[in-house]
Design a protein around this motif. Structure first.
Motif, short mmCIF file in Angstrom:
data_model
loop_
_atom_site.label_atom_id
_atom_site.label_comp_id
_atom_site.label_asym_id
_atom_site.label_seq_id
_atom_site.Cartn_x
_atom_site.Cartn_y
_atom_site.Cartn_z
N ASN A 259 0.81 -1.22 0.00
CA ASN A 259 0.00 0.00 0.00
C ASN A 259 0.84 1.27 0.00
O ASN A 259 0.29 2.38 0.06
CB ASN A 259 -0.93 0.01 1.22
N SER A 260 2.15 1.13 -0.06
CA SER A 260 3.03 2.30 -0.03
C SER A 260 3.61 2.57 -1.41
O SER A 260 4.00 1.64 -2.13
CB SER A 260 4.18 2.10 0.97
N ALA A 261 3.67 3.86 -1.80
CA ALA A 261 4.23 4.25 -3.09
C ALA A 261 5.22 5.37 -2.88
O ALA A 261 5.00 6.30 -2.09
CB ALA A 261 3.12 4.68 -4.05
N VAL A 262 6.34 5.29 -3.59
CA VAL A 262 7.39 6.30 -3.48
C VAL A 262 7.77 6.77 -4.88
O VAL A 262 7.82 5.97 -5.82
CB VAL A 262 8.62 5.75 -2.73
N GLY A 263 7.99 8.08 -5.03
CA GLY A 263 8.41 8.65 -6.30
C GLY A 263 9.92 8.80 -6.32
O GLY A 263 10.51 9.34 -5.38
N VAL A 264 10.56 8.31 -7.40
CA VAL A 264 12.01 8.39 -7.53
C VAL A 264 12.34 9.04 -8.88
O VAL A 264 11.89 8.57 -9.92
CB VAL A 264 12.68 7.00 -7.47
N LYS A 265 13.10 10.10 -8.83
CA LYS A 265 13.47 10.82 -10.05
C LYS A 265 14.90 10.52 -10.42
O LYS A 265 15.78 10.46 -9.56
CB LYS A 265 13.28 12.33 -9.84
N GLY A 269 24.10 11.08 -14.30
CA GLY A 269 25.09 10.24 -13.64
C GLY A 269 24.51 9.10 -12.84
O GLY A 269 25.18 8.51 -12.01
N GLY A 270 23.22 8.77 -13.08
CA GLY A 270 22.61 7.66 -12.36
C GLY A 270 22.17 8.01 -10.96
O GLY A 270 21.92 7.12 -10.14
N ILE A 271 22.07 9.29 -10.64
CA ILE A 271 21.62 9.72 -9.31
C ILE A 271 20.13 9.44 -9.16
O ILE A 271 19.33 9.71 -10.06
CB ILE A 271 21.87 11.22 -9.09
N ARG A 272 19.74 8.88 -8.02
CA ARG A 272 18.34 8.61 -7.72
C ARG A 272 17.87 9.56 -6.63
O ARG A 272 18.41 9.57 -5.53
CB ARG A 272 18.17 7.15 -7.27
N ASP A 273 16.87 10.35 -6.95
CA ASP A 273 16.35 11.32 -5.99
C ASP A 273 14.97 10.89 -5.52
O ASP A 273 14.02 10.87 -6.31
CB ASP A 273 16.29 12.70 -6.65
N TYR A 274 14.86 10.53 -4.26
CA TYR A 274 13.57 10.18 -3.67
C TYR A 274 12.82 11.48 -3.41
O TYR A 274 13.26 12.31 -2.59
CB TYR A 274 13.77 9.39 -2.37
N THR A 275 11.73 11.71 -4.10
CA THR A 275 11.09 13.03 -4.10
C THR A 275 9.73 13.09 -3.43
O THR A 275 9.30 14.16 -3.00
CB THR A 275 10.92 13.52 -5.54
N ASP A 276 9.02 11.98 -3.33
CA ASP A 276 7.65 12.06 -2.82
C ASP A 276 7.17 10.68 -2.37
O ASP A 276 7.75 9.65 -2.74
CB ASP A 276 6.72 12.57 -3.92
N PHE A 345 12.02 16.18 4.31
CA PHE A 345 12.08 17.05 3.14
C PHE A 345 10.67 17.23 2.61
O PHE A 345 9.78 16.42 2.86
CB PHE A 345 13.02 16.49 2.07
N THR A 346 10.45 18.31 1.89
CA THR A 346 9.12 18.64 1.38
C THR A 346 8.79 17.80 0.16
O THR A 346 9.61 17.65 -0.75
CB THR A 346 9.02 20.13 1.01
N ARG A 347 7.60 17.24 0.16
CA ARG A 347 7.15 16.44 -0.97
C ARG A 347 7.14 17.30 -2.23
O ARG A 347 6.80 18.48 -2.20
CB ARG A 347 5.75 15.88 -0.71
N CYS A 348 7.48 16.69 -3.37
CA CYS A 348 7.59 17.46 -4.60
C CYS A 348 6.23 17.83 -5.18
O CYS A 348 6.13 18.70 -6.04
CB CYS A 348 8.40 16.70 -5.64
#
Length: 380
Positions: A259-265, A269-276, A345-348
């Motif tokens: 039931n959990s969802a995470v946004g990854v941008k 250079g292959g950087i993964r940013d967890y944004t929301d 951190f603030t959700r995107c």
């Protein structure tokens, strides 16, 4: 030009608009494919052409001409509970950005200008099927725009092909138009092969990333992928982005585990940013270190994503040693150490109502960091 002058150009003159439309055969019922999932009403082969002299509010221009988008062959459902909407379509887009994209469609005066507008939207990574209730998606708006601008079949076909290859889907109402349906059917065999290949690669990436659990569902909209895993899954996030090539096109992924969802941008250079994170979500990220695996908990709270270290003694020891954890990861645009110190951190804005643009300075790590942190993610 003053703001007052600009308003004269963009504000809607309702009397003028509806006065012109009175001479146009454009009954709302002709744009509804089904009402209450019972009576089917077919769209006329020819959509009405409005007068080009109509003064338009560019943000909603074609909505005034062609009406609002009918719900997907159904009776009304409470907002967010539309069972006909795909997983990505249920994630609402920024109304401001969508309005801006649509304005470019209305303003385009030639096929080349509309191609340019479409290219810019595709390059931005925007979801072209995203829409709010009662609105047309950007992809559908382009189709309406080709009719509004009276483009010939060849030009329409090139634009629709570009959209379909990026995953565009069209409401039944549009496909009931004879010319649109004809173009769609001509393009479908070619597009289907391409989309099957893309989804096949995404499926392989999702399956290769699984350390525990199973893959349930997946889809793509432009450069955004959606992969759903079973609730007991543990997945290696980097493999999903690397295998699909998303880290080369600055795409993004929505990973749903239980039931959990995470946004990854994906950044350079292959950087993964967890944004929301979706409402009520909580996940555990597991990072390898020189003294064992470090667990970082992410969970949603209001418009923030909370960042907590589960192994506080291990974290303190790693900081004493000066060891950097999660070298290839960002959290809301900052490195893990800073995210932990801040606590959140603030959700995107993917799921939250508040939109927040992250400063370009926060991505200065992207070209400096290369090592893969190989973090895994699982739901709590």
């Amino acid at each position: 030009m003053t703001s007052k002058d600009q308003n004269k150009k963009t504000n809607v003159n309702h009397k003028k608009i509806f006065g012109v439309l009175e001479s146009v055969d454009i009954e709302q019922s002709k744009f509804v494919s089904k009402i209450n999932s019972q009576k089917e009403i077919k769209l006329e082969d020819t959509m009405p052409f409005p007068s080009r002299n109509v003064q338009i509010n560019y943000g909603k221009g074609l909505d005034y001409i062609y009406g609002t988008k009918p719900l997907s062959n159904q009776a009304d459902y409470p907002e967010g509970l539309n069972p006909f909407a795909s997983a990505l379509q249920k994630i609402k887009p920024s109304a401001e950005k969508l309005s801006c994209f649509k304005s470019a469609v209305v303003r385009a005066k030639s096929p080349n200008e509309l191609h340019k507008a479409v290219d810019e939207v595709l390059a931005s990574g925007a979801r072209i099927n995203a829409c709010n209730d009662g609105e047309w998606s950007f992809a559908e708006y382009v189709v309406l725009g080709t009719h509004f601008h009276k483009f010939d079949k060849a030009d329409r076909k090139k634009l629709i092909r570009k959209l379909m290859l990026s995953g565009a889907e069209f409401h039944d109402t549009l496909l009931q138009n004879k010319l649109v349906s004809e173009i769609y059917n001509e393009l479908q065999p070619e597009v289907q092969l391409q989309r099957d290949k893309q989804l096949g690669e995404l499926r392989k990436a999702g399956e290769s990333a699984i350390q525990e659990g199973s893959l349930i569902d997946l889809e793509m909209d432009n450069t955004t992928s959606y992969i759903e895993f079973s609730g007991n899954s543990e997945v290696e996030v980097a493999k999903i982005l690397e295998s699909t090539g998303l880290n080369k096109v600055l795409g993004s992924s929505v990973l749903k585990i239980g039931n959990s969802a995470v946004g990854v941008k994906s950044e350079k250079g292959g950087i993964r940013d967890y944004t929301d994170m979706s409402d009520g979500s909580s996940v555990m990220l597991e990072f390898p270190t020189s003294i064992g695996k470090l667990n970082i908990v992410l969970y949603q709270e209001a418009d923030q994503v909370q960042v907590r270290v589960e192994n506080k003694e291990m974290w303190a020891e790693l900081q004493k040693r000066g060891e950097e954890i999660g070298k290839n990861c960002l959290f809301g645009g900052v490195k893990l150490k800073e995210a932990v110190e801040r606590g959140s951190f603030t959700r995107c804005g993917i799921w939250s109502e508040k939109q927040k643009e992250v400063s370009e300075k926060l991505f200065s790590w992207a070209d400096k960091v290369r090592e893969n942190s190989k973090e895994t993610c699982r739901a709590l």
